[in-house]
Enzyme design. Structure first.
Site, PDB file in Angstrom:
ATOM      1  N   ILE A  57       0.839  -1.206   0.000  1.00 11.78           N
ATOM      2  CA  ILE A  57       0.000   0.000   0.000  1.00 11.78           C
ATOM      3  C   ILE A  57       0.873   1.256   0.000  1.00 11.78           C
ATOM      4  O   ILE A  57       0.562   2.231  -0.678  1.00 11.78           O
ATOM      5  CB  ILE A  57      -0.961  -0.010   1.211  1.00 11.78           C
ATOM      6  CG1 ILE A  57      -2.045  -1.071   1.005  1.00 11.78           C
ATOM      7  CG2 ILE A  57      -1.576   1.359   1.443  1.00 11.78           C
ATOM      8  CD1 ILE A  57      -2.872  -1.370   2.245  1.00 11.78           C
ATOM      9  N   HIS A  58       1.983   1.221   0.738  1.00  9.83           N
ATOM     10  CA  HIS A  58       2.870   2.384   0.813  1.00  9.83           C
ATOM     11  C   HIS A  58       3.749   2.544  -0.424  1.00  9.83           C
ATOM     12  O   HIS A  58       4.416   3.566  -0.587  1.00  9.83           O
ATOM     13  CB  HIS A  58       3.769   2.287   2.052  1.00  9.83           C
ATOM     14  CG  HIS A  58       3.067   2.651   3.311  1.00  9.83           C
ATOM     15  ND1 HIS A  58       2.247   1.778   3.978  1.00  9.83           N
ATOM     16  CD2 HIS A  58       3.060   3.799   4.021  1.00  9.83           C
ATOM     17  CE1 HIS A  58       1.767   2.369   5.054  1.00  9.83           C
ATOM     18  NE2 HIS A  58       2.248   3.597   5.105  1.00  9.83           N
ATOM     19  N   GLY A  59       3.791   1.521  -1.258  1.00  4.78           N
ATOM     20  CA  GLY A  59       4.597   1.607  -2.478  1.00  4.78           C
ATOM     21  C   GLY A  59       6.073   1.675  -2.164  1.00  4.78           C
ATOM     22  O   GLY A  59       6.551   1.037  -1.226  1.00  4.78           O
ATOM     23  N   GLU A  83      10.811 -18.527  19.094  1.00  7.25           N
ATOM     24  CA  GLU A  83      10.116 -19.612  19.789  1.00  7.25           C
ATOM     25  C   GLU A  83       9.729 -20.753  18.857  1.00  7.25           C
ATOM     26  O   GLU A  83       8.667 -21.329  18.957  1.00  7.25           O
ATOM     27  CB  GLU A  83       8.890 -19.079  20.522  1.00  7.25           C
ATOM     28  CG  GLU A  83       9.234 -18.114  21.642  1.00  7.25           C
ATOM     29  CD  GLU A  83       8.026 -17.707  22.435  1.00  7.25           C
ATOM     30  OE1 GLU A  83       7.064 -18.488  22.511  1.00  7.25           O
ATOM     31  OE2 GLU A  83       8.055 -16.596  22.979  1.00  7.25           O
ATOM     32  N   ALA A  86       8.157 -21.626  11.993  1.00  6.00           N
ATOM     33  CA  ALA A  86       6.786 -21.964  11.624  1.00  6.00           C
ATOM     34  C   ALA A  86       6.655 -23.446  11.270  1.00  6.00           C
ATOM     35  O   ALA A  86       5.657 -24.085  11.612  1.00  6.00           O
ATOM     36  CB  ALA A  86       6.336 -21.094  10.455  1.00  6.00           C
ATOM     37  N   GLU A  87       7.663 -23.992  10.617  1.00  6.46           N
ATOM     38  CA  GLU A  87       7.606 -25.402  10.233  1.00  6.46           C
ATOM     39  C   GLU A  87       7.596 -26.307  11.459  1.00  6.46           C
ATOM     40  O   GLU A  87       6.876 -27.306  11.505  1.00  6.46           O
ATOM     41  CB  GLU A  87       8.788 -25.761   9.331  1.00  6.46           C
ATOM     42  CG  GLU A  87       8.768 -25.096   7.979  1.00  6.46           C
ATOM     43  CD  GLU A  87       9.312 -23.675   7.987  1.00  6.46           C
ATOM     44  OE1 GLU A  87       9.845 -23.221   9.038  1.00  6.46           O
ATOM     45  OE2 GLU A  87       9.191 -23.000   6.951  1.00  6.46           O
TER      46      GLU A  87
END
Length: 103
Positions: A57-59, A83, A86-87
């Site tokens: 959005i900010h480009g 922590e 993700a995997e």
């Protein structure tokens, strides 16, 4: 731009609701490792998606160090690493889901 803002708001609300659910389970003295793991994984992904959309959005200004959004993107990326990656978090969730008696 409205579509990006809509999805950002919806996904943040869903991640927040799952986080509150996990907290209520913990407060009630029930096991909540599955819910907490799901909340963490989802929230990290939602944070990354929202930050990425905000940069879009900010480009070009989204990458300029003078604008706070560039820092938000860096902060969102690290959430998938802290922590447990993700995997790893996904493996923990899957292991718990595959246990007999888990809904």
């Amino acid at each position: 731009m409205r579509d990006k803002l809509n999805m950002m708001a919806i996904e943040i609300m869903v991640a927040r609701a799952l986080t509150y659910h996990a907290a209520r389970e913990k407060e009630a003295g029930r096991r909540c490792d599955l819910e907490a793991g799901m909340a963490k994984l989802l929230a990290a992904r939602v944070a990354w998606a929202a930050a990425d959309s905000a940069v879009q959005i900010h480009g070009g200004n989204g990458f300029a160090l003078e604008f706070e959004i560039s820092r938000v993107l860096c902060d969102a990326r690290i959430l998938n690493i802290f922590e447990g990656a993700a995997e790893i978090q996904a493996q923990v969730i899957a292991r718990r889901l595959l246990k007999p008696g888990v809904n």
